[in-house]
Design an enzyme around this catalytic site. Structure first.
Site, mmCIF file in Angstrom:
data_model
loop_
_atom_site.group_PDB
_atom_site.id
_atom_site.type_symbol
_atom_site.label_atom_id
_atom_site.label_comp_id
_atom_site.label_asym_id
_atom_site.label_seq_id
_atom_site.Cartn_x
_atom_site.Cartn_y
_atom_site.Cartn_z
ATOM 1 N N LYS A 197 -19.633 -32.864 48.794
ATOM 2 C CA LYS A 197 -20.081 -34.088 48.112
ATOM 3 C C LYS A 197 -19.986 -33.969 46.594
ATOM 4 O O LYS A 197 -19.919 -34.975 45.885
ATOM 5 C CB LYS A 197 -21.507 -34.444 48.526
ATOM 6 C CG LYS A 197 -22.574 -33.495 48.024
ATOM 7 C CD LYS A 197 -23.958 -34.001 48.408
ATOM 8 C CE LYS A 197 -25.055 -33.069 47.889
ATOM 9 N NZ LYS A 197 -26.401 -33.547 48.245
ATOM 10 N N HIS B 26 -15.585 11.218 32.556
ATOM 11 C CA HIS B 26 -16.519 11.462 31.451
ATOM 12 C C HIS B 26 -15.882 10.990 30.148
ATOM 13 O O HIS B 26 -14.705 11.261 29.913
ATOM 14 C CB HIS B 26 -16.826 12.958 31.353
ATOM 15 C CG HIS B 26 -17.657 13.324 30.160
ATOM 16 N ND1 HIS B 26 -19.018 13.119 30.119
ATOM 17 C CD2 HIS B 26 -17.306 13.869 28.955
ATOM 18 C CE1 HIS B 26 -19.469 13.538 28.953
ATOM 19 N NE2 HIS B 26 -18.450 13.992 28.224
ATOM 20 N N CYS C 156 -22.864 -21.704 43.064
ATOM 21 C CA CYS C 156 -22.470 -20.477 42.368
ATOM 22 C C CYS C 156 -21.589 -20.771 41.164
ATOM 23 O O CYS C 156 -21.862 -20.338 40.048
ATOM 24 C CB CYS C 156 -21.744 -19.539 43.321
ATOM 25 S SG CYS C 156 -21.030 -18.109 42.475
ATOM 26 N N GLY D 29 -25.782 -25.382 51.684
ATOM 27 C CA GLY D 29 -26.367 -24.708 50.538
ATOM 28 C C GLY D 29 -27.834 -24.965 50.286
ATOM 29 O O GLY D 29 -28.612 -25.233 51.202
ATOM 30 N N LEU E 78 -27.212 -15.047 48.113
ATOM 31 C CA LEU E 78 -26.258 -14.485 47.158
ATOM 32 C C LEU E 78 -24.874 -15.033 47.481
ATOM 33 O O LEU E 78 -24.505 -15.152 48.653
ATOM 34 C CB LEU E 78 -26.234 -12.950 47.254
ATOM 35 C CG LEU E 78 -27.550 -12.227 46.924
ATOM 36 C CD1 LEU E 78 -27.461 -10.765 47.337
ATOM 37 C CD2 LEU E 78 -27.867 -12.352 45.443
#
Length: 462
Positions: free
Chosen positions: A39, A439, A46, A143, A313
């Protein structure tokens, strides 16, 4: 586009957010004839009202903080303030680029895309724009929307939701944030970076209360240092207008005043008036109930995303949508381990985790069977360079796998990918300790923590 019932789609999807469009893309890729109904705009919460715009605001806030604090790195810079219109343009440009790309994907997969408000009209059909789409299977993916509390009316002006906060045309001088979960602390963090005087009200004992307690305490310490105020352990009672703002009263009588009140008490499912109950779909408090394969009690209907009572999520929605598409295409599917889903709160500092908390591990395995180790980022070279503080905490079943990784510090969200592999592959500390980490990186801290847990610490004390 199908205009009558003579065309039967393999899959009709109601809702084009993360779960819906992921199912559409994967289904079409597997040869299913797919119709996708939305819609609003494809991408859903999100892309347009959640993950993407909030992280753009947080990044703008990070740039503001870096400008203010540049001299500690030997760089002379002047912070002149926030141009909120320009911030919104930056945010909207990010959204527009992703939206255009997503529209292109939908078109390239030959998905029938219909913009309109759909409604489930039977277990195998959806009505939209005066037409009925028939499907061998229907996927519900409508949703969620921001929730409020009883008696607390969101007016979009002084009392606002996250939707309003994303388009606010000014930086408020002061703000009360009702809710100390992910949404609340992210907006509090961004607003503080923009110069707002922020107070968070959280009824539970800690900020981000679903995280490991150690992570919550580290975030609270960092927020205190940043000047973000918070009140914990007392629930909201009422809100009322003042001459130029809002006054909030808590259950213990304590009051707070600010220019705006952001209601960030979670999101509720969009399911009312959409024909779900009439079609016989089992529901609870507005959520559609599903099994581990996202099947409802109606054989021809599945549901995914914020509409079902799983983690809210976007990446969970993606995974659930893909699972449904693959199941319908006849592929072998595996249920989602929700504990194995990475979780990130993108405030400053970030909170990232995967697996279970120490408290949960003790509940499951027994207190004497759980080992926890904390690795302070003070021992990590790259974190020192970035001037970020925090910890990585590992939770292990004694003589067994690592079942929880909990991290606090800037950019920790970028480290949760390896943490996810460690948890989901049930890695032993000694196995991770064998891996050589680059590193100097923050990722190295994850390796060092496992070295310590394996009994051979390098840049940390025994």
């Amino acid at each position: 586009m199908a205009n009558d019932a003579s065309t039967v789609f393999d899959l009709v999807i109601l809702g084009g957010g993360s779960g819906g469009y992921a199912a559409a893309l994967r289904g079409a890729q597997l040869g299913l004839d797919v119709a996708l109904i939305e819609k609003g705009k494809v991408g859903g919460t999100c892309l347009h009202n959640g993950c993407i715009p909030t992280k753009a605001l947080l990044h703008a806030g990070e740039i503001a903080d870096q400008a203010r604090e540049s001299e500690q790195f030997g760089v002379k810079a002047t912070f002149e303030g926030i141009d909120i219109a320009a911030v919104h343009k930056y945010k909207d440009d990010v959204i527009a680029g992703l939206y255009k790309g997503l529209q292109g994907l939908i078109a390239s997969r030959k998905i029938t895309y219909i913009e309109g408000e759909g409604r489930l009209s039977s277990p195998t059909s959806v009505d939209v724009n005066g037409q009925r789409l028939q499907g061998r299977h229907v996927l519900l993916a409508t949703g969620s929307v921001p929730k409020s509390l009883p008696g607390l009316e969101i007016d979009g002006d002084r009392i606002i939701s996250s939707d309003h906060a994303l388009v606010l045309d000014r930086v408020p001088k002061s703000a009360i944030v009702l809710g100390g979960g992910v949404i609340g602390v992210e907006f509090a963090s961004a607003w503080k970076s923009f110069g707002t005087d922020v107070t968070i009200i959280e009824g539970m004992k800690h900020l981000v209360p679903v995280e490991d307690e150690n992570s919550s305490k580290l975030l609270e310490r960092a927020f205190r240092k940043r000047g973000i105020k918070f009140n914990l352990g007392t629930f909201f009672e009422k809100a009322e207008y003042t001459q130029d703002g809002v006054k909030v009263t808590l259950a213990d009588g304590k009051t707070f005043e600010a220019e705006v009140l952001l209601v960030a008490v979670g999101r509720g499912p969009v399911s009312q008036g959409l024909g779900y109950e009439e079609a016989g779909v089992a529901m609870d408090r507005g959520y559609v109930l599903v099994d581990e394969y996202m099947r409802t009690n109606v054989p021809t209907i599945s549901a995914v995303g914020d509409l079902v009572p799983t983690l809210q999520l976007a990446h969970v929605g993606f995974a659930e949508g893909i699972l449904v598409a693959e199941r319908l295409a006849g592929l072998k599917t595996v249920p989602i381990d929700y504990d194995g889903v990475p979780r990130v709160t993108y405030c400053h500092p970030e909170v990232a985790s995967v697996g279970i908390t120490e408290a949960k591990a003790k509940e499951i395995y027994g207190a004497d069977k759980v080992v926890a180790l904390k690795y302070n980022l003070a021992g990590n070279g790259k974190s020192k360079i970035l001037k970020t503080a925090g910890e990585i905490k590992l939770v292990q079943v004694k003589d067994g796998a690592v079942v929880g990784v909990h991290m606090v510090g800037d950019r920790m969200g970028e480290q949760v990918g390896e943490a996810q592999l460690i948890y989901n592959w049930e890695a032993l500390p000694a196995e991770v300790a064998q891996l050589v980490h680059a590193h100097p990186t923050q990722n190295e801290a994850l390796g060092e923590a496992h070295l310590a847990l394996a009994g051979k610490p390098l840049h940390s004390h025994d």
